[in-house]
Design an enzyme around this catalytic site. Structure first.
Site, mmCIF file in Angstrom:
data_model
loop_
_atom_site.group_PDB
_atom_site.id
_atom_site.type_symbol
_atom_site.label_atom_id
_atom_site.label_comp_id
_atom_site.label_asym_id
_atom_site.label_seq_id
_atom_site.Cartn_x
_atom_site.Cartn_y
_atom_site.Cartn_z
ATOM 1 N N ASN A 15 3.439 -0.262 9.173
ATOM 2 C CA ASN A 15 4.267 -0.021 7.992
ATOM 3 C C ASN A 15 3.449 0.249 6.727
ATOM 4 O O ASN A 15 3.999 0.414 5.649
ATOM 5 C CB ASN A 15 5.244 -1.180 7.763
ATOM 6 C CG ASN A 15 4.540 -2.486 7.476
ATOM 7 O OD1 ASN A 15 3.345 -2.634 7.727
ATOM 8 N ND2 ASN A 15 5.270 -3.460 6.952
ATOM 9 N N CYS A 16 2.134 0.348 6.851
ATOM 10 C CA CYS A 16 1.255 0.626 5.719
ATOM 11 C C CYS A 16 1.322 2.122 5.389
ATOM 12 O O CYS A 16 1.125 2.970 6.264
ATOM 13 C CB CYS A 16 -0.178 0.223 6.070
ATOM 14 S SG CYS A 16 -1.408 0.756 4.862
ATOM 15 N N ASP A 17 1.590 2.458 4.131
ATOM 16 C CA ASP A 17 1.697 3.867 3.726
ATOM 17 C C ASP A 17 0.410 4.637 3.980
ATOM 18 O O ASP A 17 0.454 5.799 4.381
ATOM 19 C CB ASP A 17 2.087 3.971 2.252
ATOM 20 C CG ASP A 17 3.531 3.564 2.007
ATOM 21 O OD1 ASP A 17 4.334 3.589 2.957
ATOM 22 O OD2 ASP A 17 3.857 3.220 0.844
ATOM 23 N N LYS A 35 0.152 5.405 7.599
ATOM 24 C CA LYS A 35 1.103 6.478 7.921
ATOM 25 C C LYS A 35 0.530 7.844 7.538
ATOM 26 O O LYS A 35 0.658 8.807 8.288
ATOM 27 C CB LYS A 35 2.435 6.245 7.205
ATOM 28 C CG LYS A 35 3.234 5.093 7.767
ATOM 29 C CD LYS A 35 4.489 4.884 6.948
ATOM 30 C CE LYS A 35 5.263 3.666 7.415
ATOM 31 N NZ LYS A 35 6.459 3.410 6.579
#
Length: 119
Positions: free
Chosen positions: A9-11, A14
């Site tokens: 879930n880390c931008d 991603k």
């Protein structure tokens, strides 16, 4: 094959995964939250890249640590147990190939330099 270490879930993770997919770079994903991280891997990374690059002092997790613990983290040996316990403190992503750190964090221009010839 590359291994990308991070949290799904880390931008930044991603962005890195999107870049790798768009550039047809094969990888496998290692989720710290599910699989954790072992001491030997962290020690190896800290030998290859300065430990204070891998240990993210700008993270929310680091800022939430007691100040006495923050001040005591002055070497890789002191940082590694904290990184194992609080995996969100590890800079993301870390990309490795055959045990060698090839990238820490995400920068499209650096990725082009690193992976450009590997397509």
């Amino acid at each position: 094959m590359y291994t990308i270490f991070g949290i799904p879930n880390c931008d930044t993770v991603k962005k890195a995964i999107t870049w790798l997919k768009e550039n047809k770079i094969d990888y496998q994903f290692h989720d710290y939250k599910v699989a954790g991280i072992d001491t030997a891997t962290l020690q190896s990374w800290c030998e290859q890249v300065n430990w204070d690059i891998i240990f993210n002092k700008r993270s929310t997790t680091y800022k939430e640590l007691p100040s006495s613990l923050q001040q005591s983290i002055t070497t890789a040996a002191k940082a590694i147990p904290v990184m194992q316990q609080h995996t969100s403190i590890i800079k993301r992503p870390i990309i490795v190939k055959k045990g060698k750190v090839v990238a820490v964090g995400f920068d499209a221009r650096k990725y082009e330099e690193i992976f450009g010839s590997g397509r």
